[in-house]
Write a protein that holds these residues in place. Sequence first.
Motif, mmCIF file in Angstrom:
data_model
loop_
_atom_site.group_PDB
_atom_site.id
_atom_site.type_symbol
_atom_site.label_atom_id
_atom_site.label_comp_id
_atom_site.label_asym_id
_atom_site.label_seq_id
_atom_site.Cartn_x
_atom_site.Cartn_y
_atom_site.Cartn_z
ATOM 1 N N CYS A 167 -11.524 4.671 -3.432
ATOM 2 C CA CYS A 167 -10.518 5.650 -3.843
ATOM 3 C C CYS A 167 -11.171 6.756 -4.646
ATOM 4 O O CYS A 167 -11.987 6.501 -5.521
ATOM 5 C CB CYS A 167 -9.461 4.983 -4.731
ATOM 6 S SG CYS A 167 -8.586 3.644 -3.941
ATOM 7 N N CYS A 202 -5.402 7.466 -1.577
ATOM 8 C CA CYS A 202 -6.468 6.474 -1.506
ATOM 9 C C CYS A 202 -6.532 5.816 -0.122
ATOM 10 O O CYS A 202 -5.549 5.381 0.416
ATOM 11 C CB CYS A 202 -6.241 5.437 -2.592
ATOM 12 S SG CYS A 202 -7.516 4.224 -2.659
ATOM 13 N N ARG A 209 -0.536 4.131 -2.379
ATOM 14 C CA ARG A 209 -1.771 4.735 -1.853
ATOM 15 C C ARG A 209 -1.635 6.190 -1.438
ATOM 16 O O ARG A 209 -2.619 6.928 -1.384
ATOM 17 C CB ARG A 209 -2.285 3.940 -0.645
ATOM 18 C CG ARG A 209 -3.192 2.809 -1.034
ATOM 19 C CD ARG A 209 -3.671 2.027 0.174
ATOM 20 N NE ARG A 209 -4.704 2.728 0.926
ATOM 21 C CZ ARG A 209 -5.246 2.252 2.037
ATOM 22 N NH1 ARG A 209 -4.841 1.073 2.517
ATOM 23 N NH2 ARG A 209 -6.176 2.931 2.686
ATOM 24 N N ASP A 260 0.821 -1.206 0.000
ATOM 25 C CA ASP A 260 0.000 0.000 0.000
ATOM 26 C C ASP A 260 0.858 1.260 0.000
ATOM 27 O O ASP A 260 0.566 2.223 -0.707
ATOM 28 C CB ASP A 260 -0.924 0.006 1.222
ATOM 29 C CG ASP A 260 -2.042 -1.019 1.103
ATOM 30 O OD1 ASP A 260 -2.107 -1.727 0.072
ATOM 31 O OD2 ASP A 260 -2.839 -1.124 2.055
#
Length: 408
Positions: A402, A408, A67, A63
Motif C-alpha cells: 500500500c 491500496c 481499500r 477489502d
Amino acid sequence: MATPLSLFLLFLPFLAPSSIFSATFLVQDTEQVVQQVSESIRNATIARRNLGFFSCKTGNPIDDCWRCDPNWAKNRKRLADCAIGFGKRAIGGRNGRYYVVTDPSDSDPVNPRPGTLRHAVIQDRPLWIVFARDMVIKLKVELLMNSFKTIDGRGVNVHIAGGPCITIQYVTNIIIHGINIHDCKRGGNLYVRDSPRHYGWRTISDGDGVSIFGGSHIWVDHCSLSNCNDGLIDAIHGSTAITISNNYMTHHNKVMLLGHSDTYTQDKNMQITIAFNHFGEGLVQRMPRCRHGYFHVVNNDYTHWKMYAIDGSANPTINSQGNRFLAPDNKNSKEVTKHEDAPRRRWKNWNWRSSGDLMLNGAFFRQTGTTASSVYAKASSLSARPSSLVSSLTSGAGVLVCKKGRSC
Ligand SMILES: *[C@@H]1O[C@H](CO)[C@@H](O)[C@H](O)[C@H]1NC(C)=O
C-alpha cells in the motif's frame, strides 16, 4: 438484613460484567452470523458490478470497506469496522491513540525500550500500532499482547521472523493486519513483561506464528504466514469470536489447530470464521484441524495440500461454503476432509457440510451429519458467493503493498 448472597447479587452489576458474563454473551447465533457473511459478500459483489470494470471494488466485503480509499493512511482506524463473521466485533485499538514503532530490537523483554513493538503491545490502554519504516523484528521471546491493540503494517514492509512470534493469551480485542510472520521458533525460559505492572517467567513456547490461548474477539487479516515450528495460527483453550481472513499461507506442515484437546469441552463455545484465505504452495495438513465448536469456512482458495485440507476430531461443526479445492495429483490425497480419532459410527454424526464448493482434480468432501436439519437446508439456500468468484476474492490475500495517497 440482606443475606450475603443477595448482597452479592446486588453488587454484581457494578463488578466488571464483561469478565463475569463473557462466556455467555460471546456465543453468537451461528445461523445469523453465517447469513450476515453471505449478505455482505453479496452486497460487495453487487457494488462491484454497479461500479464497472475499472473500479477498485473487489467484491471482497472486507477489502471494499477500506481499500478504495486513497486516504486509507489518514483513516487507518476505519479498518476496525470492516471485519465480518465471528470476529466482527474485534475493535483492536480503535478507541486509542497511535503508537509508532521506531525500533526493531527486543533486547530486554522485562523492561522493553519505548519505541519497540514489545513496549507498545504490553500497555494497558488501547493503541493502534504502526511502524515508522520497513523492519524485521526478531523477538527474543513470545510477544505477549495486552487487550485492545491493533498491529497495522500497512504502507511498510514488516516481518516478525526468526525468533518466537505472537501470543494472544487471556486477552480480547486484537487486530493483526498486514504483517509477514514466518520462520517462528520456540523460545522462552526467560522473564517477560505482559503489562506495565506485571512480568513473569515464561517456559519454552511451541513456536507458533500466532498463538491464541483463551483469547476472544480476534481478527487476523492480510498477513503472510509461513514456515513456523508448530502452527501458523493456533487457537486453543476456550478461545472464540475469531475471524481469520485474507491471509496467504505457504510452506508449512500443521497449518491451523483450532481446539485444545478432545477432552477440553470449554472449546464447545469456539466460533471461528475462515474467509478469503489462500492456502498455497508447500502446505501439508490442518487447514484447519478442528475439535469442538463451530467453524465457517467460506470462499477460501485451497491450491495445495499434501495430505488433506480440513480435519477434525471430537465432533466439531464445519460449514464449508463457496471454497475452491484443488486436489493434488497423488490419488491417495484427493479427500478434502479427514475425520480423526473416532470410529466411523461416531464421526458419521458430526455435522460437516459442503455447499457451493468447487471441487477440482478429483477433490471430494466427505459430508457427514444430519443432512436434513433445517439449519443446513437454510445455510445452503442462502449460501456464500459462488466458488467461481474465489480467485478474484482471494487475489489480494497476504500482505498488501500500500502507498500513502493511493487506494491500496
Ligand atoms: C446489504 O445491503 C443492504 C442494502 O443496502 C443493507 O441494508 C444491509 O445492511 C447490507 N448488509 C450487510 C451485511 O452489509
